[in-house]
Design an enzyme around this catalytic site. Structure first.
Site, PDB file in Angstrom:
ATOM      1  N   PRO A   2       0.828  -1.203   0.000  1.00 43.44           N
ATOM      2  CA  PRO A   2       0.000   0.000   0.000  1.00 43.44           C
ATOM      3  C   PRO A   2       0.864   1.255   0.000  1.00 43.44           C
ATOM      4  O   PRO A   2       1.844   1.348   0.733  1.00 43.44           O
ATOM      5  CB  PRO A   2      -0.797  -0.131   1.301  1.00 43.44           C
ATOM      6  CG  PRO A   2      -0.823  -1.596   1.584  1.00 43.44           C
ATOM      7  CD  PRO A   2       0.501  -2.103   1.120  1.00 43.44           C
ATOM      8  N   GLU A   3       0.501   2.216  -0.848  1.00 42.60           N
ATOM      9  CA  GLU A   3       1.213   3.477  -0.907  1.00 42.60           C
ATOM     10  C   GLU A   3       0.409   4.552  -0.178  1.00 42.60           C
ATOM     11  O   GLU A   3      -0.615   4.260   0.447  1.00 42.60           O
ATOM     12  CB  GLU A   3       1.492   3.843  -2.362  1.00 42.60           C
ATOM     13  CG  GLU A   3       2.370   2.808  -3.068  1.00 42.60           C
ATOM     14  CD  GLU A   3       2.785   3.233  -4.465  1.00 42.60           C
ATOM     15  OE1 GLU A   3       2.664   4.433  -4.804  1.00 42.60           O
ATOM     16  OE2 GLU A   3       3.227   2.363  -5.240  1.00 42.60           O
ATOM     17  N   HIS A 106      -4.969 -15.248   9.679  1.00 44.79           N
ATOM     18  CA  HIS A 106      -3.985 -14.165   9.635  1.00 44.79           C
ATOM     19  C   HIS A 106      -4.412 -12.957  10.466  1.00 44.79           C
ATOM     20  O   HIS A 106      -3.814 -11.894  10.355  1.00 44.79           O
ATOM     21  CB  HIS A 106      -3.725 -13.746   8.192  1.00 44.79           C
ATOM     22  CG  HIS A 106      -3.202 -14.841   7.318  1.00 44.79           C
ATOM     23  ND1 HIS A 106      -2.064 -15.564   7.635  1.00 44.79           N
ATOM     24  CD2 HIS A 106      -3.675 -15.366   6.160  1.00 44.79           C
ATOM     25  CE1 HIS A 106      -1.847 -16.477   6.698  1.00 44.79           C
ATOM     26  NE2 HIS A 106      -2.814 -16.377   5.793  1.00 44.79           N
ATOM     27  N   ARG A 125       1.510 -11.835   5.204  1.00 47.26           N
ATOM     28  CA  ARG A 125       2.970 -11.924   5.056  1.00 47.26           C
ATOM     29  C   ARG A 125       3.710 -11.422   6.292  1.00 47.26           C
ATOM     30  O   ARG A 125       4.907 -11.623   6.419  1.00 47.26           O
ATOM     31  CB  ARG A 125       3.406 -11.134   3.817  1.00 47.26           C
ATOM     32  CG  ARG A 125       2.857 -11.733   2.517  1.00 47.26           C
ATOM     33  CD  ARG A 125       3.445 -11.013   1.312  1.00 47.26           C
ATOM     34  NE  ARG A 125       2.988 -11.618   0.071  1.00 47.26           N
ATOM     35  CZ  ARG A 125       1.935 -11.219  -0.619  1.00 47.26           C
ATOM     36  NH1 ARG A 125       1.202 -10.211  -0.165  1.00 47.26           N
ATOM     37  NH2 ARG A 125       1.591 -11.806  -1.743  1.00 47.26           N
TER      38      ARG A 125
END
Length: 321
Positions: A2-3, A106, A125
């Protein structure tokens, strides 16, 4: 990953569930994410009220009434799900295009809030992280001490670009991605901004400053289009490529407005331009640009992104943009 627009969209989605509310219980389902959680992390959060929720570059910061600030980074695949007091869940739970992402296994941090909302941090991740730092030392903490100007703040101007890039021969795209200079810009939006400004990604960054240090016309244009691209992306809810979704589970929409990113081989979308979008690799990242409206004289930059010698004169050339 994500930016800035995606992180800003998440911040806005979390605000109603967190700002003004107290952490009634924080459950950690593992001892670490990218890094171990701070000592007594859950205990220090429990009972604290969120005073404000802000963004610094690609980080979320939640100011607490205890004098500490909770710093949150999404990493590559981090996301927040918000469950409302009436039982409605704002996330479908498995929205990601990769079926392994967004699943309950997760869910690593569960935050129960005093207003009845439950905020869950999910990260397949585990490249994201959370930290607690003293609020009065936030600007100088290890995460932000060397961070550059905010691209959506007052600090980014043509004059700032000229000052930051003056005398630099590093490729322009690399300079824009340097978080020590401008904080929060990522690969997607740099590609889009350079295309709108008509600047080649391998142009030496110093070409945007005149000899006296003042900004060139292209520096003024670049400062404006960076803000335009980011503002449009935030309004569209960011870009969804693989891992990112908003806190309500919906995808961003800015990917439908890409002019060059991930459009290699397609015709340039600029009016009256007949060029083709090309791809090159810079520092291990894909760069997309138009071969026509972002053209670069062959004597300016080598294929590796270094300032090259003019083959005819044997001298280095410089042309301000």
């Amino acid at each position: 990953m994500p930016e800035l627009p995606e992180v800003e969209t998440v911040r806005r989605g979390l605000g109603p569930a967190m700002v003004g509310a107290r952490f009634t219980r924080v459950t950690l389902r593992r001892p670490n994410l990218r890094f171990p959680f701070p000592e007594r992390f859950a205990e220090r959060l429990a009972g604290a009220t969120v005073v404000d929720l802000a963004r610094r570059a690609k980080y979320l910061t939640a100011g607490l009434d205890t004098g500490e600030t909770l710093i949150m980074h999404l990493g590559m695949s981090g996301r927040f799900d918000v469950a409302l007091p009436d039982g409605a869940n704002l996330s479908p739970g498995d929205f990601y295009l990769d079926g392994a992402l967004g699943t309950p296994k997760h869910d690593h941090v569960v935050m129960a809030m005093s207003n009845g909302a439950t905020v869950t941090y999910n990260d397949a991740r585990r490249f994201g992280f959370m930290d607690l730092v003293p609020t009065d030392g936030l600007a100088t903490c290890r995460h932000f001490a060397r961070m550059g100007v905010e691209p959506l703040g007052d600090g980014l101007s043509a004059q700032a670009i000229a000052r930051l890039f003056r005398h630099r021969i590093t490729p322009l795209k690399s300079a824009l991605l340097d978080q020590r200079l401008i904080a929060g810009l990522g690969n997607i939006y740099v590609c889009e901004a350079l295309h709108r400004a008509g600047l080649h990604p391998e142009l030496p960054a110093g070409a945007l400053a005149r000899a006296d240090g003042s900004p060139t016309p292209k520096a003024r244009l670049l400062a404006r289009v960076i803000r335009d691209v980011l503002t449009e992306a935030v309004a569209a809810g960011g870009s969804t490529l693989r891992d990112y979704v908003r806190t309500d589970g919906s995808s961003g929409a800015f990917q439908h407005r890409f002019r060059v990113y991930d459009r290699s081989g397609e015709t340039c979308t600029t009016r009256k331009c007949t060029g083709t979008v090309a791809r090159l690799v810079q520092a291990g990242r894909s760069t997309f640009y138009c071969t026509t409206c972002q053209s670069l004289p062959v004597d300016r930059v080598s294929p590796q992104g270094r300032v090259a010698h003019n083959e005819r004169t044997g001298k280095r050339s410089r042309t301000d943009c």
